[in-house]
Design an enzyme around this catalytic site. Structure first.
Site, PDB file in Angstrom:
ATOM      1  N   ARG A 118       7.636  49.056  88.200  1.00 29.08           N
ATOM      2  CA  ARG A 118       8.874  49.855  88.118  1.00 29.08           C
ATOM      3  C   ARG A 118       8.585  51.338  87.867  1.00 29.08           C
ATOM      4  NH1 ARG A 118      12.492  47.211  83.560  1.00 29.08           N
ATOM      5  NH2 ARG A 118      14.089  48.723  84.096  1.00 29.08           N
ATOM      6  N   TYR A 119       7.478  51.615  87.202  1.00 21.74           N
ATOM      7  CA  TYR A 119       7.146  53.001  86.852  1.00 21.74           C
ATOM      8  C   TYR A 119       5.851  53.398  87.553  1.00 21.74           C
ATOM      9  CZ  TYR A 119      10.199  51.477  83.077  1.00 21.74           C
ATOM     10  OH  TYR A 119      11.237  50.948  82.374  1.00 21.74           O
ATOM     11  N   ARG A 122       2.489  52.871  85.356  1.00 17.68           N
ATOM     12  CA  ARG A 122       2.175  51.606  84.678  1.00 17.68           C
ATOM     13  C   ARG A 122       2.849  50.438  85.383  1.00 17.68           C
ATOM     14  NH1 ARG A 122       5.696  54.883  82.056  1.00 17.68           N
ATOM     15  NH2 ARG A 122       7.517  53.975  81.030  1.00 17.68           N
ATOM     16  N   CYS A 131       4.732  29.524  77.577  1.00 15.60           N
ATOM     17  CA  CYS A 131       4.819  30.156  76.252  1.00 15.60           C
ATOM     18  C   CYS A 131       4.598  29.076  75.208  1.00 15.60           C
ATOM     19  CB  CYS A 131       6.190  30.769  76.043  1.00 15.60           C
ATOM     20  SG  CYS A 131       6.519  32.096  77.208  1.00 15.60           S
ATOM     21  N   CYS A 135      11.759  30.839  73.659  1.00 16.60           N
ATOM     22  CA  CYS A 135      12.754  31.560  72.847  1.00 16.60           C
ATOM     23  C   CYS A 135      14.098  31.491  73.576  1.00 16.60           C
ATOM     24  CB  CYS A 135      12.345  33.012  72.683  1.00 16.60           C
ATOM     25  SG  CYS A 135      10.629  33.213  72.160  1.00 16.60           S
ATOM     26  N   CYS A 138      15.158  34.694  75.570  1.00 15.61           N
ATOM     27  CA  CYS A 138      14.154  35.286  76.468  1.00 15.61           C
ATOM     28  C   CYS A 138      14.768  35.966  77.703  1.00 15.61           C
ATOM     29  CB  CYS A 138      13.204  34.191  76.924  1.00 15.61           C
ATOM     30  SG  CYS A 138      11.971  34.787  78.092  1.00 15.61           S
ATOM     31  N   ARG A 140      13.310  36.454  80.468  1.00 14.28           N
ATOM     32  CA  ARG A 140      12.884  35.783  81.710  1.00 14.28           C
ATOM     33  C   ARG A 140      13.231  34.302  81.704  1.00 14.28           C
ATOM     34  NH1 ARG A 140       7.538  39.126  81.430  1.00 14.28           N
ATOM     35  NH2 ARG A 140       8.280  41.072  82.322  1.00 14.28           N
ATOM     36  N   ASP A 299      18.691  41.932  76.060  1.00 16.34           N
ATOM     37  CA  ASP A 299      18.941  42.183  77.490  1.00 16.34           C
ATOM     38  C   ASP A 299      20.132  41.361  77.997  1.00 16.34           C
ATOM     39  OD1 ASP A 299      16.843  43.982  77.772  1.00 16.34           O
ATOM     40  OD2 ASP A 299      15.383  42.383  78.083  1.00 16.34           O
ATOM     41  N   ASP A 336      16.818  48.519  77.373  1.00 19.94           N
ATOM     42  CA  ASP A 336      16.252  48.560  78.719  1.00 19.94           C
ATOM     43  C   ASP A 336      17.450  48.323  79.624  1.00 19.94           C
ATOM     44  OD1 ASP A 336      13.963  48.882  80.121  1.00 19.94           O
ATOM     45  OD2 ASP A 336      13.018  47.010  79.456  1.00 19.94           O
ATOM     46  N   LYS A 343      13.203  53.315  78.888  1.00 16.63           N
ATOM     47  CA  LYS A 343      14.100  52.837  77.840  1.00 16.63           C
ATOM     48  C   LYS A 343      15.051  53.947  77.440  1.00 16.63           C
ATOM     49  CE  LYS A 343      10.195  50.151  76.356  1.00 16.63           C
ATOM     50  NZ  LYS A 343       9.416  50.627  77.529  1.00 16.63           N
TER      51      LYS A 343
END
Ligand code: SF4
Length: 353
Positions: A118-119, A122, A131, A135, A138, A140, A299, A336, A343
């Site tokens: 996206r950037y 990075r 995982c 969670c 999450c 994702r 999110d 985000d 951010k």
């Protein structure tokens, strides 16, 4: 399994902490004995979803909780901050247009499978779809397990070739799933391959393992990680009760081999959207040399909408913390945003509202 059998089974697993500390401290044992059915927990822990249909939720979102993380739950506590992060509830099936399966369109917009770029300077590599714990909040949760990551050697090699061709990339975030779920040798291979790319200056690993499976941070892993510098680790403690002796020891092992550990909490309604809880978390992190780095607005992801706190809560919390703790214990409160680069501070978001 009958309710009584489930209960006995879970009690037996939890009792291992006292009866067989050798097993308890073995991260592979922890994974093998993880609870993968939320209904099993209803007989042991009192929850507000006692009559809800967890099975329906689990058709969509799977459950995985390590015995260690389970042991942090205060029995009979309906609003326990640990239980709320790991137990499925029917609220995850609530539909609302605001919350999307993949709010940042990560799966659609990958530069190539497993690479989110996206950037300019990075990018993110998704190296694992597993995982230690699933969670409930999450980001994702709707796309993990959909083969979006780099699992085979040739897929990884293609990603390294892609990075070699992107000369502006100086920082690579290794994510997933959780990269610490990989075998140590495989993670070593990934870090070594990235280190060989001349323009990759910095590597970061995003992991919740120090929080949910701290015994995974063993000497072999630390010695391997110590060979790769500069390497930074970001983890996600969301509540002070998660900073146990085990978790602190795991973070300390990383810090002692020269790897800085930073914390990126998620602001979660009913869990840490309270100034006293957040202050205690930040101070406890700082005391244990873990940098309180960011607090993220949850999110806008489908299945996690019930965790969203109003933006004003985070803004007020940041103001109050600014008045009551030193700079090293003060995280930045950010969000985000879909379709935005970088951010955004909650204060800025609040002033636009
Ligand atoms: S450890 Fe991270 S990627 Fe895995 S379920 Fe939790 S928040 Fe999601």
């Amino acid at each position: 399994m009958t309710e009584e059998k489930s209960m006995n089974n879970i009690i037996e697993i939890l009792y291992t902490q006292n009866s067989r500390p050798d097993l308890w401290n073995d991260w592979q044992w922890q994974l093998k004995n993880s609870v993968i059915s939320g209904t099993q927990l209803l007989s042991v822990f009192k929850t507000k979803d006692k009559d809800g249909d967890i099975k329906e939720v689990e058709k969509k979102y799977s459950t995985r909780i390590t015995p260690y993380y389970l042991s942090l739950i205060a029995q009979e506590a309906e609003h326990d901050p640990v239980l709320m992060q790991c137990l499925p509830t029917s609220e995850e099936l609530t539909e609302n247009d605001k919350f999307k399966d993949d709010p940042f369109e990560e799966a659609e917009n990958m530069s190539m499978p497993g690479v989110i770029h996206r950037y300019k300077d990075r990018l993110v590599l998704l190296v694992s779809d597993m995982c230690a714990m699933n969670c409930r909040h999450c980001t994702r949760k709707n796309i993990l397990g959909n083969k979006i990551g780099l699992y085979a050697d040739d897929e990884l090699q293609k990603a390294f070739n892609y990075i070699k061709g992107e000369k502006d990339v100086r920082e690579v975030l290794i994510s997933g799933g959780d990269p610490f779920m990989l075998e140590t040798a495989r993670l070593d291979y990934i870090l070594s391959s990235l280190s060989e790319i001349e323009h990759v200056e910095v590597m970061r690993i995003g992991t919740r393992v120090p929080v949910v499976l701290p015994m995974r941070i063993d000497d072999e892993l630390c010695q391997m990680l110590a060979r790769h510098r500069p390497l930074w680790i970001n983890t996600q403690f969301n509540h002070p009760v998660e900073l146990t002796e085990y978790a602190v020891k795991a973070s300390d092992k990383l810090i002692r081999v020269g790897i800085p550990v930073s914390n990126q909490s998620v602001l979660l309604k009913g869990i840490n959207d309270n100034i006293d809880v957040m202050r205690e978390l930040c101070l406890k992190l700082q005391r244990n040399m873990i940098r309180p780095y960011y607090v993220f607005q949850c999110d806008p992801v489908a299945g996690a909408g019930h965790f969203e706190a109003d933006i004003s809560v985070g803004i007020e919390m940041e103001e109050e913390l600014r008045r009551s703790v030193g700079g090293l214990a003060l995280p930045r409160f950010v969000a985000d945003m879909p379709n935005s680069k970088g951010k955004i501070s909650l204060r800025m978001l609040g002033s636009k509202a």
